[in-house]
Motif scaffolding. Structure first.
Motif, PDB file in Angstrom:
ATOM      1  N   ARG A 153       0.818  -1.211   0.000  1.00 37.17           N
ATOM      2  CA  ARG A 153       0.000   0.000   0.000  1.00 37.17           C
ATOM      3  C   ARG A 153       0.852   1.262   0.000  1.00 37.17           C
ATOM      4  O   ARG A 153       0.367   2.369  -0.174  1.00 37.17           O
ATOM      5  CB  ARG A 153      -0.951   0.006   1.205  1.00 37.17           C
ATOM      6  N   GLY A 154       2.150   1.094   0.191  1.00 36.94           N
ATOM      7  CA  GLY A 154       3.048   2.243   0.172  1.00 36.94           C
ATOM      8  C   GLY A 154       3.216   2.855   1.550  1.00 36.94           C
ATOM      9  O   GLY A 154       2.937   2.231   2.574  1.00 36.94           O
ATOM     10  N   CYS A 155       3.685   4.068   1.585  1.00 40.30           N
ATOM     11  CA  CYS A 155       3.988   4.736   2.854  1.00 40.30           C
ATOM     12  C   CYS A 155       2.723   5.270   3.505  1.00 40.30           C
ATOM     13  O   CYS A 155       1.730   5.565   2.835  1.00 40.30           O
ATOM     14  CB  CYS A 155       4.965   5.880   2.609  1.00 40.30           C
ATOM     15  N   GLY A 156       2.782   5.400   4.816  1.00 39.83           N
ATOM     16  CA  GLY A 156       1.639   5.924   5.543  1.00 39.83           C
ATOM     17  C   GLY A 156       2.030   6.415   6.921  1.00 39.83           C
ATOM     18  O   GLY A 156       3.152   6.174   7.384  1.00 39.83           O
ATOM     19  N   PRO A 157       1.115   7.099   7.596  1.00 39.35           N
ATOM     20  CA  PRO A 157       1.388   7.588   8.939  1.00 39.35           C
ATOM     21  C   PRO A 157       1.339   6.444   9.953  1.00 39.35           C
ATOM     22  O   PRO A 157       0.963   5.317   9.626  1.00 39.35           O
ATOM     23  CB  PRO A 157       0.247   8.573   9.188  1.00 39.35           C
ATOM     24  N   ARG A 158       1.730   6.724  11.178  1.00 41.98           N
ATOM     25  CA  ARG A 158       1.620   5.726  12.231  1.00 41.98           C
ATOM     26  C   ARG A 158       0.165   5.319  12.411  1.00 41.98           C
ATOM     27  O   ARG A 158      -0.751   6.097  12.191  1.00 41.98           O
ATOM     28  CB  ARG A 158       2.158   6.292  13.550  1.00 41.98           C
TER      29      ARG A 158
END
Length: 267
Positions: A94-99
């Motif tokens: 899904r790629g990068c994301g926040p905590r």
């Protein structure tokens, strides 16, 4: 050389490719993969793999990469690595994301393609231990090749520690589902059969082809019938491997049927 990878539209030496530390595939197993056979510089069952990837992306609510992008990536990597026979692994996260658990909206998927040469190894018939880990065919994720492979990893580790080569994972209700990373095809009642997807079998590419060709059937296979099983094989997109035993039950080797399976799947 095969030390090149294709990552998000670019070719890199493998030791220079970088996945962002906030990538959800790395942090949460939030992604999918496909392992594909490479023959003559082409992936013979590419459209099937891409169709399954798209279906799995739908389950994960993840936008799939375009088929044209993947076709170009395969050609670019195959050319760069000068490899004509072997395998390729396509990984989509899904790629990068926040905590936290909730992903960004919209996501920016990470797409990675790697390759490996054909090993040419012919393995001896495998002995399978029956795992304590089970496959729930009714669970939404049972039909996708997600990056969360821990049950299969632990099942294989425990089987090897117990003196086996691989693990047979039961489905819910003491039925046979699959091996740790392969479809199982059994000779039972004089017929080739494979477990139902509803019983925990992953809808594999080779499995689908065998069913479509009428070379095996599918049905619920109770573990209680283990002593009646005559022979068995593990099939993947890359190989057919004979099974010598499941638990303490010894199986016979059927070279003719094994040859027919291998010839149909891999020519």
């Amino acid at each position: 050389m095969t030390d090149m990878v294709w990552l998000n539209g670019r070719l890199f030496p493998a030791d220079q490719a970088r996945i962002d530390p906030t990538d959800r595939g790395f942090l949460l197993g939030d992604g999918l993969f496909e392992t594909m056979r490479l023959v003559g510089g082409e992936v013979p069952q590419l459209e099937r793999h891409l169709a399954r990837l798209e279906s799995s992306c739908g389950v994960l609510q993840l936008p799939p990469p375009s088929r044209e992008t993947i076709r170009k990536a395969i050609h670019a990597l195959q050319t760069a690595c000068h490899i004509t026979a072997g395998s390729m692994r396509l990984t989509v996260t899904r790629g990068c994301g926040p905590r936290g658990l909730l992903p960004p909206n919209p996501p920016a998927p990470t797409v990675l393609l790697t390759c490996a040469p054909h090993s040419g190894d012919v393995t001896a018939p495998l002995r399978l231990g029956i795992s304590r880990f089970t496959r729930d065919g009714g669970a939404p994720l049972s039909s996708v090749k997600s990056l969360d492979y821990l049950p299969a990893v632990l099942a294989r580790m425990e089987a090897v520690a117990a003196g086996f080569d691989d693990a047979l994972l039961p489905g819910i209700g003491d039925v046979i589902a699959e091996a740790s990373a392969a479809t199982i095809v059994l000779l039972l009642d004089g017929e080739l059969v494979t477990p139902l997807v509803e019983d925990g079998a992953l809808p594999g590419i080779s499995r689908a082809r065998l069913l479509e060709a009428g070379l095996c059937g599918e049905r619920t296979i109770p573990l209680a019938r283990l002593d009646e099983m005559e022979a068995a094989w593990l099939t993947t997109a890359l190989s057919v491997q004979a099974v010598a035993a499941i638990g303490e039950h010894e199986l016979r080797l059927d070279a003719a049927r094994e040859g027919a399976l291998r010839s149909f799947l891999f020519g």
